[in-house]
Design a protein around this motif. Structure first.
Motif, PDB file in Angstrom:
ATOM      1  N   VAL A  59       0.832  -1.217   0.000  1.00 56.46           N
ATOM      2  CA  VAL A  59       0.000   0.000   0.000  1.00 56.46           C
ATOM      3  C   VAL A  59       0.867   1.268   0.000  1.00 56.46           C
ATOM      4  O   VAL A  59       0.737   2.115  -0.892  1.00 56.46           O
ATOM      5  N   SER A  62       2.962   1.535  -3.316  1.00 58.01           N
ATOM      6  CA  SER A  62       2.225   2.001  -4.494  1.00 58.01           C
ATOM      7  C   SER A  62       2.031   3.506  -4.457  1.00 58.01           C
ATOM      8  O   SER A  62       2.139   4.178  -5.502  1.00 58.01           O
ATOM      9  N   THR A 225       0.325  -0.669  -8.203  1.00 60.35           N
ATOM     10  CA  THR A 225      -1.002  -0.289  -7.714  1.00 60.35           C
ATOM     11  C   THR A 225      -2.023  -1.377  -8.015  1.00 60.35           C
ATOM     12  O   THR A 225      -2.877  -1.714  -7.179  1.00 60.35           O
ATOM     13  N   SER A 226      -1.935  -1.960  -9.222  1.00 58.51           N
ATOM     14  CA  SER A 226      -2.824  -3.057  -9.583  1.00 58.51           C
ATOM     15  C   SER A 226      -2.602  -4.273  -8.682  1.00 58.51           C
ATOM     16  O   SER A 226      -3.565  -4.928  -8.249  1.00 58.51           O
ATOM     17  N   THR A 228      -1.526  -4.218  -5.622  1.00 51.23           N
ATOM     18  CA  THR A 228      -2.078  -3.885  -4.296  1.00 51.23           C
ATOM     19  C   THR A 228      -3.587  -4.077  -4.270  1.00 51.23           C
ATOM     20  O   THR A 228      -4.136  -4.632  -3.304  1.00 51.23           O
ATOM     21  N   CYS A 229      -4.265  -3.630  -5.325  1.00 46.86           N
ATOM     22  CA  CYS A 229      -5.724  -3.801  -5.392  1.00 46.86           C
ATOM     23  C   CYS A 229      -6.107  -5.277  -5.450  1.00 46.86           C
ATOM     24  O   CYS A 229      -7.117  -5.692  -4.859  1.00 46.86           O
ATOM     25  N   PHE A 232      -5.857  -6.843  -1.954  1.00 43.79           N
ATOM     26  CA  PHE A 232      -6.780  -6.336  -0.928  1.00 43.79           C
ATOM     27  C   PHE A 232      -7.825  -7.373  -0.512  1.00 43.79           C
ATOM     28  O   PHE A 232      -7.960  -7.655   0.690  1.00 43.79           O
TER      29      PHE A 232
END
Length: 361
Positions: A59, A62, A225-226, A228-229, A232
């Protein structure tokens, strides 16, 4: 035609120019491996879930990548670049999950070395299916890597299972001095090996969708970022299943474990690898990269007082390095010829050298 003296002077000046980048590469890899050992000790001592820990590290990473690279600014990125980068984020997330679980089950030494084997296996598979020449060298490299993995799985790099340590011990004191430990076996090391193959795949995709280095950095921010998503819901699932089973899911805070993984294990190592590729023409799957990592592992194994056998570790690294050398012989020769033809006065490539369609970077 240049005289031998001029050629030697040019080589000496080139080595002198590259010395700062070599120092950066060594320090960056040392800090990354240090963070790996810190992460391993933290996960073992705290019992924290691997996925939850990695999510908490990705998190802030990113956010840092997005702030530094600002992918929304500058020349607009095409959908042909963004979509593969988003898919690459899923692959990156799977890589982190498998590598983290492999680290916890196999230990840092085996996890790091098997990741090298996995990366080269990714290169090897593409070369065998895409090119017909020098197949015998590829097969020899594959056999050498499998032998190195077998040695690692049998505990050659650990003092409690190393045959070198057993031979040096007296027969009367073997049972007293040796710690009873079961060898992992090849199947026990498959998780970090598969993680290494995914690592090779994500490097290939990152290279193919970015034509320039600046684009690669911007797309890497999108990829992290992708990832991390994608992590989640898996991290939340760990929380839900842990609480529903009656066990409190705890994630104790350790400043060095979190900061080391974020700063050195995710952020810094990306830029260090970029410098190594651009300035030193050194990719991840190369004997030189393995040599640097091996030296750092020796220091960390001694500092953390791990179950470590130096002779066995050296044998495993030599066999693995030979496998990497043979497996990447064709790509290395093409890269060298490309460097000779495209090197400018500064000894730096004018563009990204194209070695192999599946060569990880």
């Amino acid at each position: 035609m240049m005289s031998p003296k001029q050629i030697s002077d040019d080589r000496g000046s080139s080595h002198f120019r590259h010395a700062p980048f070599q120092i950066i590469h060594v320090i960056g890899n040392f800090l990354r491996i240090w963070s790996v050992y810190s992460m391993y000790r933290y996960l073992n001592q705290s019992g924290a879930p691997v996925v939850l820990f990695l999510f908490c590290c990705l998190v802030p990473s990113s956010f840092v990548f997005l702030i530094l690279q600002k992918p929304w600014k500058g020349r607009a990125l095409s959908s042909q670049q963004i979509v593969p980068s988003l898919i690459n984020g899923v692959i990156t997330a799977l890589y982190f999950i498998l590598w983290g679980k492999g680290l916890k089950s196999c230990g840092p030494l085996r996890a790091i070395l098997s990741e090298y084997s996995g990366a080269v296996l990714g290169v090897l598979s593409g070369v065998l299916y895409g090119r017909k020449g020098h197949v015998w060298k590829k097969v020899g490299g594959l056999v050498a890597m499998l032998v190195a993995l077998f040695f690692l799985s049998q505990g050659w790099a650990t003092s409690s299972l190393s045959p070198f340590y057993i031979l040096l011990c007296n027969t009367d004191t073997k049972e007293e001095e040796l710690v009873t430990e079961q060898a992992l076996g090849l199947m026990g090391m498959m998780i970090p090996v598969v993680a290494g193959i995914l690592s090779a795949l994500r490097r290939v995709i990152a290279r193919r969708v970015s034509l320039k280095n600046q684009q690669k950095k911007r797309l890497h921010a999108i990829t992290i970022t992708s990832a991390t998503c994608f992590l989640f819901p898996l991290a939340m699932w760990d929380l839900v299943t842990g609480s529903s089973s009656g066990k409190a899911v705890e994630l104790p805070f350790s400043a060095w474990a979190f900061l080391g993984t974020i700063v050195f294990g995710i952020i810094l190592i990306f830029y260090v690898d970029n410098i190594a590729e651009e300035r030193l023409h050194m990719v991840f799957s190369s004997p030189r990269h393995l040599m640097v990592a091996g030296a750092c592992i020796i220091v960390m194994e001694i500092a953390y007082e791990m179950d470590f056998s130096l002779p066995g570790f050296i044998v495993c690294c030599l066999v693995l390095g030979f496998g990497i050398y043979e497996a990447t012989s064709l790509e290395r020769s093409k890269k060298d010829s490309s460097i000779k033809s495209e090197d400018g006065p500064n000894g730096i490539l004018g563009n990204d050298f194209d070695t192999s369609p599946v060569l990880p970077i």
